[in-house]
Design a protein around this motif. Structure first.
Motif, PDB file in Angstrom:
ATOM      1  N   ARG A   1       0.854  -1.192   0.000  1.00 49.41           N
ATOM      2  CA  ARG A   1       0.000   0.000   0.000  1.00 49.41           C
ATOM      3  C   ARG A   1       0.887   1.237   0.000  1.00 49.41           C
ATOM      4  NH1 ARG A   1      -4.272   1.805   4.818  1.00 49.41           N
ATOM      5  NH2 ARG A   1      -5.267   3.544   3.702  1.00 49.41           N
ATOM      6  N   ILE A   2       0.542   2.206  -0.841  1.00 47.86           N
ATOM      7  CA  ILE A   2       1.283   3.462  -0.915  1.00 47.86           C
ATOM      8  C   ILE A   2       0.275   4.601  -0.807  1.00 47.86           C
ATOM      9  CG2 ILE A   2       2.710   4.952  -2.366  1.00 47.86           C
ATOM     10  CD1 ILE A   2       3.953   2.471  -3.556  1.00 47.86           C
ATOM     11  N   THR A   3       0.546   5.530   0.102  1.00 47.51           N
ATOM     12  CA  THR A   3      -0.347   6.666   0.327  1.00 47.51           C
ATOM     13  C   THR A   3       0.448   7.964   0.219  1.00 47.51           C
ATOM     14  OG1 THR A   3      -1.739   5.360   1.816  1.00 47.51           O
ATOM     15  CG2 THR A   3      -1.928   7.754   1.959  1.00 47.51           C
TER      16      THR A   3
ATOM     17  N   ASP B   1      -3.118   3.678  -2.976  1.00 47.93           N
ATOM     18  CA  ASP B   1      -3.166   2.505  -3.844  1.00 47.93           C
ATOM     19  C   ASP B   1      -2.748   1.262  -3.076  1.00 47.93           C
ATOM     20  OD1 ASP B   1      -3.856   4.210  -5.835  1.00 47.93           O
ATOM     21  OD2 ASP B   1      -1.920   4.178  -6.875  1.00 47.93           O
ATOM     22  N   TYR B   2      -3.565   0.231  -3.216  1.00 47.48           N
ATOM     23  CA  TYR B   2      -3.188  -1.113  -2.762  1.00 47.48           C
ATOM     24  C   TYR B   2      -2.591  -1.830  -3.963  1.00 47.48           C
ATOM     25  CZ  TYR B   2      -5.704  -0.561   1.659  1.00 47.48           C
ATOM     26  OH  TYR B   2      -6.104  -0.154   2.902  1.00 47.48           O
ATOM     27  N   ILE B   3      -1.444  -2.471  -3.768  1.00 45.20           N
ATOM     28  CA  ILE B   3      -0.686  -3.040  -4.874  1.00 45.20           C
ATOM     29  C   ILE B   3      -1.018  -4.519  -5.015  1.00 45.20           C
ATOM     30  CG2 ILE B   3       1.579  -3.293  -5.914  1.00 45.20           C
ATOM     31  CD1 ILE B   3       0.707  -0.398  -5.321  1.00 45.20           C
ATOM     32  N   SER B   4      -1.557  -4.874  -6.172  1.00 43.46           N
ATOM     33  CA  SER B   4      -1.852  -6.281  -6.443  1.00 43.46           C
ATOM     34  C   SER B   4      -0.552  -7.044  -6.648  1.00 43.46           C
ATOM     35  CB  SER B   4      -2.718  -6.391  -7.705  1.00 43.46           C
ATOM     36  OG  SER B   4      -2.881  -7.738  -8.075  1.00 43.46           O
ATOM     37  N   THR B   5      -0.483  -8.241  -6.111  1.00 43.08           N
ATOM     38  CA  THR B   5       0.716  -9.061  -6.269  1.00 43.08           C
ATOM     39  C   THR B   5       0.327 -10.465  -6.705  1.00 43.08           C
ATOM     40  OG1 THR B   5       2.681  -9.953  -5.161  1.00 43.08           O
ATOM     41  CG2 THR B   5       0.714  -9.679  -3.817  1.00 43.08           C
ATOM     42  N   GLN B   6       1.133 -11.037  -7.594  1.00 43.51           N
ATOM     43  CA  GLN B   6       0.907 -12.410  -8.048  1.00 43.51           C
ATOM     44  C   GLN B   6       1.764 -13.405  -7.295  1.00 43.51           C
ATOM     45  OE1 GLN B   6       1.505 -12.548 -12.273  1.00 43.51           O
ATOM     46  NE2 GLN B   6      -0.207 -11.212 -12.732  1.00 43.51           N
TER      47      GLN B   6
ATOM     48  N   LEU C   1      -7.331  -1.103  -5.896  1.00 43.62           N
ATOM     49  CA  LEU C   1      -6.236  -2.009  -6.215  1.00 43.62           C
ATOM     50  C   LEU C   1      -5.637  -1.618  -7.563  1.00 43.62           C
ATOM     51  CD1 LEU C   1      -5.225  -4.412  -4.546  1.00 43.62           C
ATOM     52  CD2 LEU C   1      -6.500  -5.924  -6.054  1.00 43.62           C
ATOM     53  N   THR C   2      -4.318  -1.477  -7.613  1.00 43.99           N
ATOM     54  CA  THR C   2      -3.623  -1.141  -8.853  1.00 43.99           C
ATOM     55  C   THR C   2      -2.405  -2.042  -8.992  1.00 43.99           C
ATOM     56  OG1 THR C   2      -2.161   0.503  -7.861  1.00 43.99           O
ATOM     57  CG2 THR C   2      -4.309   1.285  -8.611  1.00 43.99           C
ATOM     58  N   THR C   3      -1.727  -1.890 -10.122  1.00 49.10           N
ATOM     59  CA  THR C   3      -0.479  -2.616 -10.331  1.00 49.10           C
ATOM     60  C   THR C   3       0.676  -1.811  -9.747  1.00 49.10           C
ATOM     61  OG1 THR C   3      -0.082  -1.574 -12.474  1.00 49.10           O
ATOM     62  CG2 THR C   3      -1.379  -3.608 -12.463  1.00 49.10           C
ATOM     63  N   LEU C   4       1.757  -2.492  -9.456  1.00 51.43           N
ATOM     64  CA  LEU C   4       2.934  -1.809  -8.926  1.00 51.43           C
ATOM     65  C   LEU C   4       3.478  -0.813  -9.944  1.00 51.43           C
ATOM     66  CD1 LEU C   4       5.177  -1.461  -6.823  1.00 51.43           C
ATOM     67  CD2 LEU C   4       6.362  -3.381  -7.885  1.00 51.43           C
TER      68      LEU C   4
END
Length: 1203
Positions: A1012-1014, A1030-1035, A1062-1065
C-alpha cells in the motif's frame, strides 16, 4: 515429533535465543527429591555406550527421574525419538539421516543404520512389520534390523514434517505444502491428496472424532475423519505453533507470539480448548518456555511441558502450575530437539542437539508398553566360549571350527610400530625478516608484518611447487571469505563472491565504500535470481540500449524494457550507492519464456551453488536480447497512461535492438539429392563452436581466435533434416552466411565442459609462448604511465601494469584480441582477423567496407567449489558515462562484481585463467557506430499518470474511496510538500543463524513487497487529504501480511474479493516517479526503507524524514507513535497501522519541527530533544493509554468523504 529446525522456515534460526536459562529462583536445590548426582555433567561416550546411573540412586515411585543417557553420535542433533509400540525398543533419528535403536531400560544398542544420505529424520512411527522413517521428501519402511521394505519418494518441492497412521494399512503425510497425502501401505501408492491451506500441516494428531492439524501460522484445525474437510479451527497463537496434544475432551497447545519488529517470542501461556463446546478455557500459565507438551494420563490428565533448555514441568490442564513440579534434564548445555512419551506412560525420552538421548522413568523397573512382544536379539558371540563340536554332524557350520595359527609369520593386520606412530607436521620456520626486526619485551616478541603470507594463515608445503598467492590486498574480503580454503588461494579477493553482512540496523552500517570507490552504482546480490546483475550492468553501459529503454513506456504490467528503464534511471542518479533490481527481477519471474528456459532459479539452487552459472548467463543473454527486441518492436496500442507519448525508438516498425545487435543470416540446407533450400533470418548473437581433436596423440592444435570466430559465424555442419524432394529425413549439409555486420557483436563462448576448457587453456598457452618469443626478439620499450581516475589532479600514476605497451607478462592467459577487423567481401565472403594495438584500417580496407571491432565486455564465471562460484564482468566504460558521473572525458576498464567495482588494466579484462576464471560472454562494438543512434532521453512519464484510474478490484465502489485525485489546478510543483507512507508484506522470511556466542547473524534478509502506498497533500486548502492511496496487487505468494504493523489483511490484495483501490505496482511506481522528477519534497517517517522496498532512488534533498529530524547522534531512533503522542498529543497506531494516518502525522511533525527550530533556534531545539529522550527513557518508550486523545489526529484535516 517435530523437526528440530522448527515449524516456521525461519524459526529454527532464532528459537534457541528465545528460551533463556533457568530462572534464578528455580535452581536444582529447591527440589529435595532430585539426586544431586543427576545434575552433574554427563560424559558423552563416543562409542555410544549407555552411561549408567549410579547404583545408589533411588528413583521415587510416580516421580520421573533420569534413568540412562546414551550418546548416539556425538555432535549430531537428535531430531526424532519414538518408543516402539510392539517391542521394548527406543528409536532415534538424527540430523544426518541416521537411525539407531536401543533395547530396554539398559539402553543397549540394538540396531543402527543410515536412512537417508543427506536429509534429517523428522518423524518415526513403528508398525507390526517394521518402522517408518519420514524425511523431507522421502518415506522409508525398514525392518527393525535395517533391511529396506519400501522406499517412497514424495512430489518434488514437498517438505514433509509429520505422519499419522489412520489404520493398519493407511497413513497420512503432511508438511509445509498445500496438500496432505494419503498412502496405502500395502501397495505403497498414493490413494488421495487432500488440499489444505498454506502454509500446510506440520503436526498431526487423531482422536475418535477428528484429525487435528497444527499449522505454522499458529492455528489448529479439526478435520473430518472420512473426508478430511475442516470442521473447526482454533487460532491459538499469533506467531507460530510449537506443539499440541489431545486427550479426551481437552486440547492443549504451546507456541510463539508475535512481538512486533522483534520477531516472535515463546508464549508462557498454554492455550487449552474444550472439545465439547469448541471454545477456549482459561489459559494455563507455566514457569518454563514451552516447546513440547504431552498429556500423561495416569491417575489424572497431567501435562508434561518441556522447554528447549531442558526444564520440565508437570501440571493439570485446568489447575495452576506449581514451582515444585519443575525438573531439569541434564543436557550439558545442549538444547532439546525432540520429546516422546511411551505408550505405558512410564517412560519419557529426550533428544538433544549434542547427539545424546535421555531416558526418564517413573520407576526403577519400567516397561515401554503394557504388552510387548519378545525382541529378537542377535546370536551371542561364540568365540570366547568354545562349545563341544560334533565332528560327525552333517549340519555343523564350518565357520564354527577354530583356525589354528600354525605359521610363525606375523599376521597382515599386525603393522610394524613405525607405521602406527603419529607423525605430526612440523611447524614451518619463522620468517627471517620477522626474527630480524623483532623486539623482545619480557618473553613476548613484537615485529611488523612483512606481508609475505596471507593473513591469519600458515600454509604448509605439501607439494614441491607451491601455488602463487594473490597480492590483492586493497579490497576488504567479504564476510563469506573469512574462512579461507586452499582452493581459494589462486582467486584474487576482488573476484570472490561478495555478500552483505547484515546487522541489527540492516544495511545502514554496512560500508559499501570499501568495495566501491567510484561513482558508478553496483547491484545488490541478495535478491532471488540476482545472478544476472553482471548482464544488467552490460546493457546499462551500452549507450544506445540505455537511451532506448529509458525512452520506452508501454501499457504492459510486466515489461522488461520498462523495468530496465526504471532501473537505469536509478543507476544514473546514484553517486556510488548500490541499487537493487528487485522490480525488474519481479517482472522477470513472470515471463513464461524465462521459466521455460530454466532461467528462474530456486533459492536453494542459488545458495547451494547447484546452478551452472556459466551456461545460465549465456542463456539469459540470448533471452534478454530477444525479449527486448520483441518488446520494443511491438506497435503500441492505446496508452495506459493518458498523454504519455509513445516511444519514438520502439514503435517505428524497426527495433533499435535489431539494428544494434541484429545480423541478417542466410541459412542454406543442401540435401545429397542436390536440392538446396535457402532461408533468411535475423540473429542477435553467435555461439562459439570449437574444432574436434583430429590428431592421433590427442594434442590440441594451435588456432587463432579470429579463425575460430569466423567458422562459428559461417557455420557448416552435417545433420539429419527433412527433404521435400526425397520426402524423408536425409543427411544434409547446412551452411550459414551473413549478409551484413552488426554494430555490436555478441559472442557466447560456450565453454561448458572440460573439453572446451582444455581447448581454451591450450590456446592461451600457445599465445603466451608466442608473445615470449616475440618479446625476446625485440628490444624492450619504455613504459609510459596512464592517467587514471583515482590519481590526483595534474598528476600521473605509475601503477604497474597500466601502460601503453603490451608486455609479454600481460599476455599470460590471453587468447582473445582486444580488437578485430571484419569485412564481407564479394569473392571470399566473411573475413575476420586480429588487429594489434594502435593498428588502423588502410584506405583500401575502408573502401571495401571493413570495420574495426573493439572488445568492451567480458563476462566470466568465477569457479568456487565452496559457494558454487559467481559471475563477474569487465566493462570498458565510455566517455559519456565518465562525463556524467565525474566530469572528465576518458575511457577506463572496470571490474563489476555485484556491489564491488574497481578499475582494472585492459590486459586483465582479456585474461582467463581456466583454473578459476572461465569466459562466458564477449561483446565487441564496431568503432564509431554510436553517432547514428539517437542518444537523447525524453522522459515519457507526464502528469497524466496522476489522473483517475479504475481499480482492478471487482468489489471496489466509489463509496469506499479513501482518496481524492489531484485536480489540474493542484498539480505538484518543485519543492511542494507531499506526505508519504507505505506498508509492506513479506514474501520470504529472513534466514539467520545463531552464533556460538548467542548472537544472531542474518544470512539473508526477509524479502518484502510493497502492499500500500499513500500520498497526502502537504499544502493548500486540502492539506492532509490523500491523493494517492493505492493497494498493490501481487501475483507472488505472501507468507506474512504483517497485519499488526501494515493494516493489510488477507484478501486486500486479491482482485476477486478486495474492496480497496487495487492497482499494479507499475502504475503506482509511475506516479511516484513523476513526483520525484517534478522535484517535490517527500515528508514521512522511515522513508529510507520505504523507498528501498519500492525500488526508487530519490535525491537526498527531496526527502524530509522525521525519524532523523527528532534524533540525537548516537541515540536510538524514535517511533512515529511516540513522537505523535509527545509533540502532538495524538494516540495513533493503537491497534494497527494506517498509512493515511501515518502520512498525516509525519506532516504535522514536520510543521512542529519548523515551529520549534524557528522560534527557539538550534540550542532550544536541542533542549527539546533532550527532554524527549528523558521522557522516553522514563516510559520505556511506550505510549501511555490516553482515551481522550483518540481521534485527534484526523480532526486537523478535512475528511475525504466531506470534500
Amino acid at each position: 515429533m517435530m523437526n528440530f529446525e522448527g515449524l516456521d522456515p525461519g524459526l529454527g534460526e532464532y528459537t534457541p535465543g528465545l528460551h533463556g536459562g533457568l530462572e534464578p529462583g528455580l535452581d536444582s536445590s529447591m527440589d529435595p527429591r532430585l539426586d544431586p548426582s543427576l545434575l552433574q555433567g554427563v560424559d558423552l561416550d563416543p562409542d555410544a555406550l549407555a552411561v549408567p546411573v549410579s547404583e545408589s540412586m533411588h528413583i521415587l515411585e510416580g516421580m520421573y527421574s533420569e534413568l540412562h543417557s546414551v550418546a548416539a553420535e556425538v555432535g549430531i542433533p537428535v531430531t526424532a525419538t519414538h518408543f516402539d509400540l510392539q517391542e521394548e525398543l527406543l528409536w532415534m533419528g538424527n540430523h544426518r539421516g541416521h537411525a539407531s535403536s536401543f533395547f530396554g531400560t539398559t539402553m543397549g544398542r540394538y540396531s543402527s543404520f543410515q536412512v537417508h544420505m543427506t536429509d534429517d529424520i523428522r518423524h518415526i512411527q513403528s508398525m507390526d512389520t517394521g518402522v517408518l522413517f519420514l524425511t523431507k521428501n522421502n518415506l522409508k519402511c525398514l525392518t527393525r534390523g535395517g533391511l529396506i521394505m519400501f522406499d517412497y519418494t514424495t512430489e518434488e518441492g514437498a517438505d514433509m514434517h509429520s505422519l499419522i497412521l489412520t489404520d493398519n494399512n493407511t497413513l497420512l503425510m503432511g508438511g509445509l505444502q498445500n496438500f496432505v497425502t494419503e498412502l496405502d501401505l500395502t501397495t505403497v501408492q498414493e490413494t488421495q491428496k487432500f488440499t489444505v491451506e498454506v502454509p500446510g500441516v506440520a503436526i498431526m494428531r487423531q482422536s475418535n472424532r477428528f484429525f487435528f492439524c497444527g499449522h505454522t501460522s499458529g492455528k489448529v484445525s479439526l478435520r473430518d475423519l472420512r473426508t478430511f474437510k475442516m470442521e473447526y479451527e482454533f487460532d491459538a497463537f499469533s506467531g507460530s505453533l510449537s506443539d499440541f496434544d489431545v486427550n479426551g475432551n481437552l486440547l492443549a497447545a504451546c507456541g510463539f507470539s508475535s512481538r512486533g519488529l522483534n520477531g516472535m517470542s515463546c508464549d508462557r501461556f498454554l492455550m487449552v480448548y474444550d472439545l465439547r463446546m469448541m471454545r477456549a478455557i482459561t489459559p494455563l500459565q507455566v514457569h518454563v518456555d514451552p516447546l513440547f507438551l504431552r498429556f500423561i494420563p495416569t491417575y489424572t490428565s497431567r501435562l508434561a511441558i518441556i522447554s528447549q533448555t531442558g526444564q520440565c514441568q508437570f501440571c493439570e490442564p485446568t489447575g495452576l502450575a506449581n514451582l515444585a513440579d519443575i525438573f531439569h534434564v541434564n543436557t550439558v548445555g545442549q538444547l532439546l530437539m525432540s520429546f516422546e512419551v511411551s505408550s505405558s506412560k512410564q517412560a519419557l525420552s529426550f533428544g538433544d542437539s549434542g547427539g545424546c538421548v535421555h531416558l526418564w522413568s517413573s520407576a526403577p523397573e519400567v516397561s515401554f508398553n503394557s504388552y510387548s512382544r519378545e525382541t529378537e536379539l542377535a546370536l551371542p558371540c561364540l568365540v570366547d566360549s568354545l562349545p563341544q563340536l560334533d565332528w560327525n554332524h552333517e549340519l555343523m557350520p564350518l565357520s564354527l571350527l577354530p583356525m589354528s595359527l600354525t605359521s610363525t609369520e606375523p599376521l597382515l593386520s599386525d603393522w610394524p610400530t613405525s607405521f602406527i606412530m603419529p607423525s605430526p607436521r612440523r611447524a614451518p620456520p619463522v620468517d627471517p625478516e620477522i626474527l630480524r626486526t623483532m623486539k623482545t619485551v619480557g618473553f613476548i616478541g613484537y615485529a611488523p608484518n612483512p606481508r609475505t603470507r596471507p593473513r591469519n594463515q600458515v600454509p604448509y608445503k605439501i607439494k614441491d611447487t607451491e601455488l602463487e598467492y594473490d597480492s590483492y590486498n586493497q579490497v576488504p574480503e567479504s564476510p563469506i571469505g573469512r574462512d579461507e580454503e586452499p582452493h581459494l588461494y589462486m582467486v584474487p579477493k576482488k573476484y570472490r563472491k561478495v555478500t552483505i553482512k547484515y546487522s541489527k540496523l540492516g544495511l545502514e552500517d554496512f560500508d559499501f565504500k570499501h568495495y566501491n570507490r567510484t561513482l558508478f552504482a553496483g547491484l545488490e546480490p541478495h535478491i532471488p535470481n540476482a545472478y544476472c546483475n553482471c548482464m544488467i550492468q552490460v546493457l546499462y553501459f551500452l549507450e544506445p540500449v540505455r537511451c532506448l529503454v529509458q525512452n520506452h513506456l508501454c501499457q504492459k504490467e510486466f515489461c522488461l524494457a520498462c523495468e530496465l528503464g526504471f532501473l537505469f534511471h536509478m543507476l544514473d542518479l546514484s553517486r556510488g550507492d548500490p541499487c537493487q533490481a528487485s522490480n525488474f527481477l519481479r517482472a522477470f519471474r513472470t515471463i513464461p519464456e524465462a521459466s521455460a528456459l530454466g532461467l528462474i532459479l530456486a533459492d536453494s539452487d542459488e545458495q547451494t551453488g547447484k546452478a551452472r552459472l556459466g551456461r545460465l548467463i549465456q542463456s539469459w543473454n540470448r533471452f534478454i536480447l530477444a525479449q527486448l527486441h520483441q518488446e520494443t518492436l511491438e506497435q503500441e496500442g492505446p496508452q495506459a497512461y493518458r498523454g504519455a507519448s509513445s516511444s519514438t525508438l520502439g514503435s517505428s516498425g524497426e527495433s533499435v535492438i535489431g539494428r544494434l545487435f541484429g545480423c541478417e543470416v542466410e541459412n542454406s540446407s543442401l540435401c545429397r539429392c542436390g536440392k538446396e533450400t535457402v532461408r533468411s533470418s535475423l540473429t542477435l548473437l553467435f555461439t562459439m563452436h570449437y574444432p574436434e581433436q583430429s590428431s592421433p596423440d590427442k594434442t590440441i592444435e594451435e588456432y587463432d581466435f579470429a579463425e575460430i570466430l569466423k567458422k562459428s559465424i559461417c557455420l557448416e555442419q552435417s545433420t539429419q533434416a527433412w527433404c521435400d524432394n526425397c520426402e524423408k529425413y536425409q543427411p544434409t549439409v547446412q551452411t550459414r552466411n551473413i549478409r551484413c555486420l552488426p554494430d555490436v557483436l555478441v559472442i557466447n563462448c560456450e565453454v561448458n565442459s572440460a573439453k572446451e576448457a582444455e581447448f581454451w587453456k591450450a590456446q592461451t598457452e600457445y599465445a603466451y609462448n608466442k608473445a615470449l618469443k616475440k618479446e625476446a626478439a625485440e628490444p624492450p620499450k619504455p613504459k609510459e604511465p596512464l592517467p587514471t581516475e583515482w590519481c590526483l589532479e595534474e598528476e600521473l600514476c605509475s601503477v604497474e601494469g597500466l601502460t601503453f605497451d603490451t608486455q609479454a607478462e600481460d599476455m599470460r592467459h590471453v587468447w582473445i584480441p582486444l580488437s578485430l577487423k571484419m569485412c564481407i567481401s564479394k569473392t571470399q565472403g566473411l573475413e575476420v582477423s586480429s588487429l594489434s594495438e594502435g593498428e588502423e584500417l588502410t584506405e583500401s580496407e575502408e573502401a571495401e567496407g571493413a570495420s574495426v571491432y573493439d572488445l568492451v565486455v567480458t563476462v566470466s564465471h568465477i569457479q568456487d567449489a565452496r559457494t558454487g562460484g559467481n559471475l563477474v564482468v569487465h566493462i570498458k566504460v565510455g566517455e559519456t558515462y565518465h562525463q556524467r558521473k565525474e566530469g572528465v572525458t576518458h575511457q577506463q576498464w572496470y571490474l563489476f562484481n555485484d556491489f564491488l567495482i574497481e578499475p582494472i588494466d585492459k590486459a586483465e579484462s582479456a585474461q582467463f585463467d581456466m583454473n578459476w576464471k572461465v569466459p562466458a560472454v564477449l561483446y565487441y562494438v564496431k568503432r564509431n557506430s554510436h553517432p547514428k543512434y539517437d542518444l537523447r532521453i525524453k522522459n515519457p512519464i507526464d502528469a497524466s499518470v496522476l489522473l483517475t484510474e479504475a481499480s482492478l478490484a471487482r468489489k471496489q465502489r466509489k463509496s469506499h474511496a479513501t482518496f481524492i485525485p489531484l485536480m489540474v489546478s493542484e498539480m505538484p510543483q518543485a519543492a511542494d510538500l507531499v506526505g508519504l507512507d507505505a506498508e509492506f508484506v513479506t514474501l520470504n522470511q529472513e534466514e539467520a543463524e545463531l552464533r556460538s556466542d548467542g548472537t544472531k547473524s542474518t544470512i539473508k534478509p526477509s524479502q518484502m513487497s510493497v502492499a500500500r502506498i499513500t500520498c497526502v497533500r502537504g499544502q493548500g486548502p486540502n492539506e492532509g487529504v490523500p491523493f494517492i492511496d493505492d493497494y498493490i496487487s501481487t501475483q507472488e505468494q505472501v507468507v506474512d501480511y504483517l497485519t499488526q504493523y501494515s493494516g493489510i489483511k488477507p484478501g486486500d490484495l486479491d482482485v476477486k474479493i478486495s474492496s480497496k483501490h487495487l492497482t499494479t505496482l507499475k502504475s503506482t511506481y509511475l506516479k511516484l516517479r513523476f513526483l520525484i522528477d517534478t522535484g517535490v519534497r517527500f515528508v514521512g517517517h522511515g522513508l529510507q526503507k520505504d523507498f528501498r522496498v519500492i525500488n526508487l532512488m530519490v535525491p537526498k534533498e527531496q526527502v524530509i524524514d522525521t525519524v532523523y529530524l527528532f534524533h540525537m547522534p548516537r541515540k536510538r531512533m524514535i517511533s512515529l507513535r511516540f513522537l505523535a503522542w509527545y509533540f502532538l498529543d495524538l494516540n495513533i497506531q493503537s491497534e494497527t497501522h494506517d498509512s493515511i494516518e501515518d502520512a498525516r502525522t509525519a506532516l504535522q511533525l514536520y510543521r512542529k519541527y519548523l515551529e520549534l527550530s524557528h522560534n527557539g533556534g538550534q540550542e532550544e531545539f536541542r533542549k527539546v530533544l533532550k527532554a524527549l529522550y528523558e521522557k522516553g527513557r522514563k516510559l520505556d518508550w511506550k505510549v501511555p493509554d490516553i482515551d481522550s486523545a483518540d481521534g485527534q489526529g484526523t480532526a486537523m484535516f478535512p475528511s475525504v468523504m466531506g470534500l
